[in-house]
Design an enzyme around this catalytic site. Structure first.
Site, PDB file in Angstrom:
ATOM      1  N   PRO A  47       0.808  -1.220   0.000  1.00 43.44           N
ATOM      2  CA  PRO A  47       0.000   0.000   0.000  1.00 43.44           C
ATOM      3  C   PRO A  47       0.844   1.273   0.000  1.00 43.44           C
ATOM      4  O   PRO A  47       1.728   1.422   0.839  1.00 43.44           O
ATOM      5  CB  PRO A  47      -0.779  -0.118   1.312  1.00 43.44           C
ATOM      6  CG  PRO A  47       0.113  -0.923   2.202  1.00 43.44           C
ATOM      7  CD  PRO A  47       0.827  -1.888   1.304  1.00 43.44           C
ATOM      8  N   ASP A  86      -1.876   2.827   2.719  1.00 45.25           N
ATOM      9  CA  ASP A  86      -1.145   2.906   3.966  1.00 45.25           C
ATOM     10  C   ASP A  86      -1.426   4.290   4.528  1.00 45.25           C
ATOM     11  O   ASP A  86      -1.149   5.287   3.864  1.00 45.25           O
ATOM     12  CB  ASP A  86       0.349   2.736   3.658  1.00 45.25           C
ATOM     13  CG  ASP A  86       1.140   2.339   4.878  1.00 45.25           C
ATOM     14  OD1 ASP A  86       0.523   1.993   5.901  1.00 45.25           O
ATOM     15  OD2 ASP A  86       2.379   2.374   4.807  1.00 45.25           O
ATOM     16  N   TRP A 561       4.874   0.050   9.786  1.00 44.64           N
ATOM     17  CA  TRP A 561       5.275  -1.125   9.000  1.00 44.64           C
ATOM     18  C   TRP A 561       4.551  -2.374   9.497  1.00 44.64           C
ATOM     19  O   TRP A 561       4.400  -3.351   8.761  1.00 44.64           O
ATOM     20  CB  TRP A 561       6.790  -1.348   9.080  1.00 44.64           C
ATOM     21  CG  TRP A 561       7.576  -0.269   8.406  1.00 44.64           C
ATOM     22  CD1 TRP A 561       8.295   0.719   9.009  1.00 44.64           C
ATOM     23  CD2 TRP A 561       7.725  -0.059   6.988  1.00 44.64           C
ATOM     24  NE1 TRP A 561       8.874   1.517   8.065  1.00 44.64           N
ATOM     25  CE2 TRP A 561       8.552   1.072   6.829  1.00 44.64           C
ATOM     26  CE3 TRP A 561       7.241  -0.707   5.860  1.00 44.64           C
ATOM     27  CZ2 TRP A 561       8.906   1.562   5.580  1.00 44.64           C
ATOM     28  CZ3 TRP A 561       7.595  -0.221   4.616  1.00 44.64           C
ATOM     29  CH2 TRP A 561       8.420   0.900   4.486  1.00 44.64           C
ATOM     30  N   GLN A 597      12.619  -2.065   0.124  1.00 40.57           N
ATOM     31  CA  GLN A 597      11.604  -2.758   0.922  1.00 40.57           C
ATOM     32  C   GLN A 597      12.113  -4.082   1.499  1.00 40.57           C
ATOM     33  O   GLN A 597      11.392  -4.726   2.244  1.00 40.57           O
ATOM     34  CB  GLN A 597      10.343  -2.997   0.093  1.00 40.57           C
ATOM     35  CG  GLN A 597       9.686  -1.731  -0.404  1.00 40.57           C
ATOM     36  CD  GLN A 597       9.172  -0.844   0.723  1.00 40.57           C
ATOM     37  OE1 GLN A 597       8.901  -1.317   1.815  1.00 40.57           O
ATOM     38  NE2 GLN A 597       9.053   0.447   0.470  1.00 40.57           N
ATOM     39  N   TRP A 601       8.720  -3.310   3.692  1.00 40.64           N
ATOM     40  CA  TRP A 601       7.519  -4.145   3.565  1.00 40.64           C
ATOM     41  C   TRP A 601       7.831  -5.618   3.348  1.00 40.64           C
ATOM     42  O   TRP A 601       7.170  -6.487   3.907  1.00 40.64           O
ATOM     43  CB  TRP A 601       6.669  -3.594   2.418  1.00 40.64           C
ATOM     44  CG  TRP A 601       5.297  -4.166   2.374  1.00 40.64           C
ATOM     45  CD1 TRP A 601       4.365  -4.145   3.360  1.00 40.64           C
ATOM     46  CD2 TRP A 601       4.689  -4.829   1.252  1.00 40.64           C
ATOM     47  NE1 TRP A 601       3.210  -4.750   2.924  1.00 40.64           N
ATOM     48  CE2 TRP A 601       3.383  -5.178   1.652  1.00 40.64           C
ATOM     49  CE3 TRP A 601       5.126  -5.145  -0.029  1.00 40.64           C
ATOM     50  CZ2 TRP A 601       2.504  -5.833   0.782  1.00 40.64           C
ATOM     51  CZ3 TRP A 601       4.256  -5.795  -0.886  1.00 40.64           C
ATOM     52  CH2 TRP A 601       2.952  -6.134  -0.489  1.00 40.64           C
ATOM     53  N   LYS A 634      20.517  10.864  -8.444  1.00 38.02           N
ATOM     54  CA  LYS A 634      19.267  10.606  -7.742  1.00 38.02           C
ATOM     55  C   LYS A 634      18.286  11.750  -8.036  1.00 38.02           C
ATOM     56  O   LYS A 634      18.684  12.903  -8.103  1.00 38.02           O
ATOM     57  CB  LYS A 634      19.558  10.595  -6.237  1.00 38.02           C
ATOM     58  CG  LYS A 634      18.946   9.421  -5.512  1.00 38.02           C
ATOM     59  CD  LYS A 634      19.500   9.393  -4.100  1.00 38.02           C
ATOM     60  CE  LYS A 634      18.412   8.988  -3.126  1.00 38.02           C
ATOM     61  NZ  LYS A 634      18.912   8.935  -1.761  1.00 38.02           N
ATOM     62  N   LYS A 637      13.654  16.762  -5.249  1.00 42.51           N
ATOM     63  CA  LYS A 637      13.077  18.096  -5.424  1.00 42.51           C
ATOM     64  C   LYS A 637      14.175  19.151  -5.341  1.00 42.51           C
ATOM     65  O   LYS A 637      14.155  20.131  -6.067  1.00 42.51           O
ATOM     66  CB  LYS A 637      12.016  18.346  -4.345  1.00 42.51           C
ATOM     67  CG  LYS A 637      10.672  17.787  -4.752  1.00 42.51           C
ATOM     68  CD  LYS A 637       9.594  18.155  -3.735  1.00 42.51           C
ATOM     69  CE  LYS A 637       8.368  17.292  -3.974  1.00 42.51           C
ATOM     70  NZ  LYS A 637       7.705  16.920  -2.718  1.00 42.51           N
TER      71      LYS A 637
END
Ligand SMILES: [Zn+2]
Ligand SMILES: [Zn+2]
Length: 1021
Positions: A47, A86, A561, A597, A601, A634, A637
């Site tokens: 999610p 999530d 998590w 992850q 997750w 990478k 912003k």
């Protein structure tokens, strides 16, 4: 008739139409409904949180989550796909704090937790629309109408059930332990969160600190004959133990120094004082040539007493010691103005760096804390949970890292700072807010995951990881080094920890359901349908079953998590509801997320599943690498190099972006991405496919080709080759997708499409162009048609839009009994009996020879349209020569040469022979041109000019024309000699000398230095 296909195509426009079709005809829903009784294939959706705009990296994971389920659906599986959101946790709170301009927890408390959490609840769906829109736009089929949401009471109750299960099995405990603590967020982080935030360019002080020895242990023997006496030096107050640290702010918490028992330590003289270092590290301290006055073993110095750098009592600081026999409890010690600290020995003292003398502050760091417990050391905590120095130190009130200078200045003024410089090293920072983490001793709730470490490792051995190295590498290592999961958070917006404690006795209870809560004696603060979040749940209290106290909830919430890792059962409100739905969807066949992850997750899913169900909850994982910009930087912003998915989707379309994500690099690798790179994919792959498709439709419409009307046995080598190749492709793609490798599968399709366009179609042009509708032409149509239809099905999981567009036109427009969408059709089946490996490898060889032949022509700058007398080929074997002779018609045509010859000798380059070599192969092109060949070359040039003029004059492909020309005698001769050829190639009814005054389209050219004027006029048939 097929719907005409414009070769000038704007894919995003077509995709919008396809989206409309899918929406109005409910194609996604039908793709599940029609497979209702089929075996299930389960995807778990990891999610996302919708409190920010979805980014390009979300597109990456979402298209990988899409391709396999689409494929499995076409393979006959029923693939329900439940969306999820999530919605809890620190990331959400941080966004709200930012919005409110808060910088810490005190402001949240002042503002009110109820109001704060209401804003959190709102913020998690702030960008829901954008998420839904992007998900649909990129063709990710997911049931967005019935998502699981982690903030729902039902979801929370399932998490509570899970925690209760662990509690009942003794897998939950509260430890007074050192945890990685974010001073800004004011909460502990789990070790997998810490792993997300290491920065290897952290700059910190690197300092050598002097600790003045007060007295030595009585057992130190001295050589009475030696000039130097350590005892005397100590008595003179001139002797120091030197320790090294990169965290000066921990020095007020120092309560001991640790030495390695068996190591050698040296006493040296430096600036009239006596310093003690590990002998092996004296030099690295860089104090110049110092004579070693005496050597001692570490254990000889054990028990030495030294003066504290900062006596805690002098700075309004408590000094505590562990209460004997009671885990996690400390007793405050009486003030002592003459406080001395003791030197200990320990096996963790490193001889690799520093001084071999380790400064111990039990309040900071797991090792220090344990050393404190083992040696009954004092515990001084000069830092609060916000990371600020407490007490009355000169640097009190400062944030720890900002206090470093103050600490050092203070020590320097007292002559206790030996050396100070800077070091760049790896240090963990908060993965969310970038604050430096503190290893801070405090009470935290743990899940004893380490108790199931072996089960997690053996479970992992049954999971298929793509790429495979993750299994034993990143993920396997993580499991091997498993530490207990610190899963409570001293925060507000999360699943509340369902543990209640008595305010009088030491009784704790974990309540695993609403029913359990409802049945407590003396229950207060609970109502049906109440919001289970803080602050409401904080009011739920009841009678202690052990004494006359009251049970109140521990104020913590749990790690988000844990929420997402509970989705296999919590998405169904299991075990309170949907027991069978849970069972039929557990474990998942497939999940896919980014590589970070493995500690997020992927781990929380695996840990919870192993703890609760003793088995893994997913079978196959595609683990994705990160996305970088075109320069390999990478995206962020701050750098301003973030690519908005919308820009790419609007210019090149979803298929192009998907294709790029699948084929540019294997899923596990980092991939660069720019708008231009996707445009290139669109041009190279999608346009090649589209042009082939549009070529077919154009000619098929001219010839009124009707699919399936007439079957002929292909006699052409080209058709046989294409059918062979196609069936081989189907077999390969199936095999690759079964092995979760969409990258290689996509690349195979791409190279097939290239061969289809650059070999089959180009070599077959004349077959479609010729006027008689013979079996050869029908065979070419049948073959190309079948190939394009099959391609639309092979491509459906990858590029669902163009696949649907082609299918609708090629199949549905002729046969309304066929499935109404390509995505409701079955995946193509390879007919192994149609695969002729010889013809595939022979054609491959012919293509190779042609490409070398073209290079040989180019080397001598011979125009492609100039026919040449001969190509000479040196192949590897007689069987290869045989194969090439069989395909010689295609080679001659492709290379525009009159004759092919073979040789076993080395070819030598000379004036008349241009040679290209590659491995064992050589291809030579004879460049000697006879007048006859020159004439033919001119004829070909004229044909090309006429064809371009037909397009410029806006003629339809099947229109007939009259051709006019003007030129010298040589042109006359060429046109007479090749008039049949020119007429046939340009659909000219006649070629007339002299340019008409009007009514014709004309252009002037120079061909082989000859002036030519050409004109064409459309001829009514
Ligand atoms: Zn933080
Ligand atoms: Zn009690």
């Amino acid at each position: 008739m097929f719907k005409p296909v414009n070769s000038r195509v704007h894919f995003p426009e077509i995709e919008q139409k396809i989206l409309d079709l899918w929406r109005t005809e409910r194609i996604f829903e039908k793709s599940i409904e029609i497979r209702g009784s089929s075996p299930k294939f389960i995807l778990y959706e990891g999610p996302p949180t919708a409190n920010g705009n979805p980014g390009i990296h979300h597109v990456l994971s979402r298209v990988y989550k899409d391709v396999i389920p689409r494929y499995k659906t076409m393979k006959g599986f029923c693939v329900p796909r439940k969306a999820g959101w999530d919605t809890h946790g620190l990331p959400v709170e941080l966004e709200v704090e930012k919005m409110l301009g808060f910088s810490g927890k005190a402001q949240i408390e002042d503002y009110g937790v109820a109001k704060f959490n209401a804003l959190c609840r709102e913020s998690v769906f702030k960008y829901l629309k954008q998420w839904n829109a992007l998900t649909e736009r990129i063709g990710f089929w997911l049931d967005m109408d019935h998502p699981y949401v982690t903030l729902d009471n039902a979801y929370i109750e399932s998490c509570w059930w899970a925690i209760k299960q662990l509690w009942d099995h003794g897998l939950i405990y509260r430890g007074y332990k050192v945890t990685p603590h974010c001073p800004r967020c004011g909460t502990s982080l789990s070790s997998h969160e810490v792993a997300l935030g290491y920065q290897d360019d952290a700059v910190d002080p690197s300092v050598y600190i002097k600790f003045k020895i007060h007295n030595l242990p009585s057992n130190i023997t001295e050589d009475m004959s030696a000039k130097f006496s350590l005892n005397k030096a100590v008595k003179d107050g001139k002797t120091y133990l030197v320790a090294w640290t990169t965290t000066p702010w921990t020095l007020p918490g120092n309560t001991s120094l640790a030495l390695a028992a068996d190591a050698d330590y040296a006493v040296i003289e430096y600036n009239g004082e006596y310093l003690i270092f590990a002998r092996a590290l004296v030099e690295s301290a860089g104090l110049g040539n110092s004579q070693i006055l005496q050597s001692l073993k570490g254990n000889e110095l054990e028990g030495s007493l030294y003066e504290p750098l900062f006596n805690p009592h002098a700075f309004n600081q408590e000094r505590k010691r562990a209460k004997h026999g009671v885990q996690g409890q400390f007793e405050v010690q009486k003030p002592d103005n003459k406080l001395l600290y003791r030197v200990i020995t320990a096996d963790f003292v490193s001889m690799e760096e520093g001084t071999g003398i380790v400064h111990i502050a039990p309040a900071f760091g797991e090792v220090d804390f344990q050393a404190g417990l083992e040696n009954n050391l004092d515990f001084v905590q000069p830092v609060d949970l916000a990371g600020k120095i407490t007490g009355s130190y000169p640097f009190a009130g400062k944030f720890v890292k900002d206090a470093d200078t103050g600490v050092l200045n203070d020590l320097d003024a007292r002559g206790l700072l030996l050396k100070s410089s800077k070091i760049t090293h790896t240090y963990p920072f908060c993965w969310r807010c970038d604050a430096p983490l503190l290893y801070y001793a405090k009470k935290t709730w743990y899940i004893r995951t380490s108790a199931k470490k072996e089960e997690m490792i053996s479970g992992n051995s049954r999971i298929n990881w793509y790429p495979e190295h993750i299994k034993e590498g990143r993920f396997g290592d993580w499991l091997k080094n498993n530490v207990d999961w610190a899963f409570s958070r001293e925060r507000y917006w999360g699943t509340p920890l369902n543990i209640w404690a008595c305010n009088k006795c030491n009784h704790y209870e974990c309540l695993g359901s609403l029913t359990e809560i409802k049945t407590r004696k003396g229950l207060k603060g609970f109502s049906e349908n109440m919001d289970l979040h803080r602050p409401y749940v904080d009011d739920v209290e009841y009678d202690c079953p052990k004494c006359d106290g009251r049970m109140t909830r521990q104020t913590e919430v749990i790690d988000c998590w844990f929420d997402s890792g509970s989705m296999p059962f919590a998405q169904w409100h299991y075990p309170f509801e949907n027991v069978d739905k849970f069972k039929e969807s557990f474990p998942a066949d497939y999940i896919s997320e980014a590589v970070d992850q493995t500690r997020g997750w992927f781990y929380s899913l695996h840990a919870i599943s192993t703890l609760l169900f003793d088995q893994p909850c997913y079978k196959n994982v595609i683990c994705l690498g990160h996305i970088l910009d075109a320069q390999g930087e990478k995206m962020s912003k701050a750098r301003g190099n973030v690519i908005d998915p919308g820009t790419v989707l609007d210019s090149s379309g979803a298929d192009a972006l998907r294709w790029y994500m699948f084929t540019a690099s294997p899923p596990g690798n980092v991939r660069r991405l720019s708008v231009d790179m996707v445009v290139e994919v669109m041009r190279n792959f999608l346009m090649t496919l589209w042009n082939t498709y549009s070529f077919f439709v154009m000619y098929a419409n001219i010839d009124n080709f009707v699919p399936g009307k007439k079957a002929v046995t292909p006699v052409s080598e080209l058709d046989k080759w294409l059918i062979s190749s196609l069936n081989q492709l189907i077999a390969d793609v199936e095999d690759l997708l079964d092995n979760y490798d969409p990258t290689t599968a996509g690349r195979r399709i791409e190279s097939f499409v290239n061969d289809l366009s650059n070999w089959y179609v180009r070599r077959s042009r004349r077959r479609f162009w010729k006027s008689q509708n013979d079996d050869d032409k029908i065979s070419a149509y049948n073959t190309l048609y079948h190939t394009l239809v099959t391609l639309s099905k092979l491509l459906a999981p990858f590029t669902p839009f163009i696949a649907e567009e082609m299918y609708q036109n090629l199949v549905r427009s002729f046969d309304d009994t066929s499935p109404e969408s390509v995505h409701l059709d079955n995946f193509p089946v390879a007919h192994k009996n149609l695969i002729n490996k010889d013809i595939i490898s022979d054609t491959e060889l012919a293509m190779k020879i042609c490409s070398m032949g073209r290079a040989a022509r180019a080397k001598n700058a011979v125009k492609v349209r100039q026919p040449l007398p001969r190509v000479i080929v040196k192949a590897r074997s007689s069987s290869e020569r045989e194969a090439l002779s069989k395909l010689s018609v295609q080679i001659l045509d492709e290379l525009n040469v009159k004759d092919i010859a073979f040789t076993e000798d080395e070819l030598k380059e000379d004036k008349k022979l241009s040679v290209v070599a590659e491995g064992d192969y050589q291809v030579g092109v004879v460049t000697e041109i006879t007048p006859e060949l020159i004439a033919e070359g001119i004829a070909r040039e004229i044909v090309r000019r006429l064809q371009t003029m037909r397009r410029s004059a806006g003629l339809e492909i099947a229109d007939h024309i009259l051709t006019y020309y003007e030129g010298n005698e040589q042109i006359d001769r060429v046109i007479q000699r090749f008039s049949d050829y020119i007429k046939q190639e340009t659909l000219s009814k006649g070629i007339v000398k002299g340019i008409p005054d009007k009514g014709a389209y004309s252009e002037k050219f120079k061909i082989s230095n000859l002036e030519v004027v050409l004109a064409i006029r459309k001829q009514g048939s």
